[in-house]
Design an enzyme around this catalytic site. Sequence first.
Site, PDB file in Angstrom:
ATOM      1  N   GLU A 177       0.818  -1.222   0.000  1.00 43.66           N
ATOM      2  CA  GLU A 177       0.000   0.000   0.000  1.00 43.66           C
ATOM      3  C   GLU A 177       0.850   1.269   0.000  1.00 43.66           C
ATOM      4  O   GLU A 177       1.258   1.756   1.052  1.00 43.66           O
ATOM      5  CB  GLU A 177      -0.938   0.022   1.221  1.00 43.66           C
ATOM      6  CG  GLU A 177      -1.821   1.262   1.249  1.00 43.66           C
ATOM      7  CD  GLU A 177      -2.776   1.330   2.439  1.00 43.66           C
ATOM      8  OE1 GLU A 177      -2.713   0.463   3.318  1.00 43.66           O
ATOM      9  OE2 GLU A 177      -3.578   2.267   2.475  1.00 43.66           O
ATOM     10  N   LYS A 222      -2.579  -2.039  -3.085  1.00 38.21           N
ATOM     11  CA  LYS A 222      -3.634  -1.177  -2.512  1.00 38.21           C
ATOM     12  C   LYS A 222      -3.243   0.280  -2.738  1.00 38.21           C
ATOM     13  O   LYS A 222      -2.534   0.884  -1.933  1.00 38.21           O
ATOM     14  CB  LYS A 222      -3.787  -1.479  -1.026  1.00 38.21           C
ATOM     15  CG  LYS A 222      -4.776  -0.582  -0.292  1.00 38.21           C
ATOM     16  CD  LYS A 222      -5.220  -1.179   1.022  1.00 38.21           C
ATOM     17  CE  LYS A 222      -6.061  -0.187   1.805  1.00 38.21           C
ATOM     18  NZ  LYS A 222      -6.768  -0.799   2.930  1.00 38.21           N
TER      19      LYS A 222
HETATM   20  P1  13P Z   1      -9.407   4.280   4.240  1.00 38.46           P
HETATM   21  O1  13P Z   1     -10.266   3.518   3.269  1.00 38.46           O
HETATM   22  O2  13P Z   1     -10.184   4.863   5.396  1.00 38.46           O
HETATM   23  O3  13P Z   1      -8.492   5.248   3.570  1.00 38.46           O
HETATM   24  O4  13P Z   1      -8.485   3.215   4.955  1.00 38.46           O
HETATM   25  C1  13P Z   1      -7.945   2.204   4.217  1.00 38.46           C
HETATM   26  C2  13P Z   1      -6.664   1.809   4.802  1.00 38.46           C
HETATM   27  O5  13P Z   1      -6.446   0.671   5.110  1.00 38.46           O
HETATM   28  C3  13P Z   1      -5.640   2.844   4.953  1.00 38.46           C
HETATM   29  O6  13P Z   1      -4.426   2.236   5.266  1.00 38.46           O
END
Ligand code: 13P
Length: 342
Positions: A177, A222
């Site tokens: 991510e 992600k």
């Molecule tokens: P949000 O969808 O609230 O941005 O959170 C997703 C997430 O896992 C952020 O690390």
Amino acid sequence: MPKSLNAIAQKLMTPGQGILAADESEGTIGKRFDKINLPNTLELRRDYREMLFGATQAMQKYISGVILTEETLKQEAASGTPFRAILADADVIPGIKVDRGAFPMPGEAGEKITEGLDGLRQRLASYAELGAGFAKWRAVITINDIAPTRNNIRANAHSLARYAMLCQEAGIVPIVEPEVVGDGEPGNHSMERCAQVTGDVLENVFKELRLAGVDLAGMLLKPNMVLPGLNSRERPSVDEVARRTVAVLKEHVPAAVPGIAFLSGGQTDEEATAHLSAMNQISGKPWPLTFSYGRALQNVALRAWAGRRENFSIAREAFAHRAHMNSLAALGEWSNGVDRAA
Ligand code: 13P
């Protein structure tokens, strides 16, 4: 749970399903509770997660995996049943957030670097024993006049690759991510700048993943969507966001990646759903696209729950509705009308 990394990744990407990010750290969940005037106690955190995971039908139908914190992975519902067992009963794969948060990076640019690599091999082995099938590590990329710096992009990409490699060694699917944040300071950057930075970051992340020898077929990405900063006056259409986001991803994300699950990043619930659905209406993408939302799946349920177990059933209905809408979006079948009518 499936055995191979690719099989776990495929299951997480089951058509019409997505991931619930319920891995708010103690500090972050505290901020959410604060907004509804609740104290941040162990018991309330437990009740809140019990409300979400006990939404059995929604979990079974719309959710393929849940990202947990270490506290929740080891925790039990009030009845004494471990959350892991509740998720397993609904055929939902438990995942675990393994980073230790994003901390200020030395330098003048106001950037962040994610920590948590020390001792990660041992922690991953213990999470695998507890049944975690996948993990998450979030890198934060800041946009301002001087950020992101090359140094920050490289450092974050390198950490993501080291994390991903360790996960795969432990038999755990890494969710990689790299979040280009829209709600940072000053948060007024253009959509164009977000597109350029997102592309640059993804390019560097995949370079590092390849260098580290990460199996791209055994991971998920992600990313953020391509959006103007939250304080910008620019208002792109839903189709514009979808088109720009898919274009950047197609340019920088190898087709070997089995799936992309977006974060919501401070969008409204409906925006996050509409953007995902519009992206799924675009043909010719090599990977399936779904959601891995935190706030955009939880906002309404959190308010409906309001800290009271007697509100479990209305809060679960609210959660089920958002999960259903995002399930439709993951199939490219959501519409405004369905959302309001359902
Ligand atoms: P949000 O969808 O609230 O941005 O959170 C997703 C997430 O896992 C952020 O690390």
